[in-house]
Motif scaffolding. Structure first.
Motif, PDB file in Angstrom:
ATOM      1  N   UNK A 155     -49.647   3.783  95.054  1.00 28.05           N
ATOM      2  CA  UNK A 155     -48.310   4.395  93.905  1.00 28.05           C
ATOM      3  C   UNK A 155     -49.205   3.733  92.362  1.00 28.05           C
ATOM      4  N   UNK A 156     -48.182   4.271  91.469  1.00 24.78           N
ATOM      5  CA  UNK A 156     -48.866   3.574  89.652  1.00 24.78           C
ATOM      6  C   UNK A 156     -48.453   2.462  89.407  1.00 24.78           C
ATOM      7  N   UNK A 157     -48.801   1.363  88.796  1.00 24.74           N
ATOM      8  CA  UNK A 157     -48.185   0.301  88.797  1.00 24.74           C
ATOM      9  C   UNK A 157     -48.306   0.382  87.142  1.00 24.74           C
ATOM     10  N   UNK A 158     -47.025  -0.179  86.448  1.00 27.32           N
ATOM     11  CA  UNK A 158     -48.050  -0.635  85.073  1.00 27.32           C
ATOM     12  C   UNK A 158     -47.264  -2.058  85.177  1.00 27.32           C
ATOM     13  N   UNK A 159     -48.085  -2.828  85.147  1.00 28.39           N
ATOM     14  CA  UNK A 159     -48.041  -4.127  84.194  1.00 28.39           C
ATOM     15  C   UNK A 159     -48.420  -4.535  83.136  1.00 28.39           C
ATOM     16  N   UNK A 160     -46.684  -4.552  82.988  1.00 31.38           N
ATOM     17  CA  UNK A 160     -46.787  -4.875  81.111  1.00 31.38           C
ATOM     18  C   UNK A 160     -47.337  -6.103  80.282  1.00 31.38           C
TER      19      UNK A 160
END
Length: 169
Positions: A155-160
């Motif tokens: 998974x490619x996840x963006x942590x805002x």
């Protein structure tokens, strides 16, 4: 003519041959010996072929692993770049892109490590047996968190909150 001994007639095996240096040669040729020598020569030839073929197969397998790692790396790099474009396109609170990569390449498990170096961002894919590493370069505007994951579902996840992308296993 009386000084010559009489000729003896007999079986062939009764005859004696003179070997080198005038020695009497009473040896016979053994079928078992010939068979053993023939087996030894054949075994050496077959062993040589197996060794040569084994090296060829090993080289071919390494080439296949290297190619597959490159393809998997490019696929994952595309996912990371897509996530980067989505983050830059708008106000994204959370984002998770799932990528289904193969569990192994040519029968060998592998790991993916994300590296941020002075020369750029890299995906380093390393197989275990044979140990081969393929590096795929990628450029993102969103910082990419260094990590190492195994092959398979990624998974490619963006942590805002931290404003960075992560590759997770």
């Amino acid at each position: 003519m009386g000084d010559l001994p009489p000729r003896r007639r007999g079986r062939r095996s009764d005859r004696v041959r003179s070997g080198p240096l005038g020695r009497v040669d009473r040896r016979g040729q053994s079928t078992a010996l010939e068979y053993t020598l023939a087996l030894a020569v054949a075994s050496l030839a077959i062993t040589g072929l197996f060794v040569a073929a084994g090296d060829f197969v090993t080289q071919q397998r390494e080439g296949v692993v290297r190619t597959e790692l490159g393809v998997v790396g490019e696929q994952l790099a595309g996912e990371v770049l897509a996530a980067d474009r989505l983050v830059r396109a708008g106000d994204t609170g959370t984002l998770a892109l799932e990528s289904s990569l193969p569990d192994d390449v040519a029968g060998s498990s592998y790991t993916v490590s994300v590296a941020d170096t002075p020369t750029g961002q890299w995906l380093n894919l390393t197989s275990q047996d044979p140990e081969i590493t393929v590096a795929v370069r990628l450029e993102t505007e969103t910082p990419l968190d260094p990590d190492t994951v195994g092959g398979g579902r990624v998974r490619v996840v963006y942590d805002a909150g931290a404003d960075h992308l992560e590759v997770r296993g």
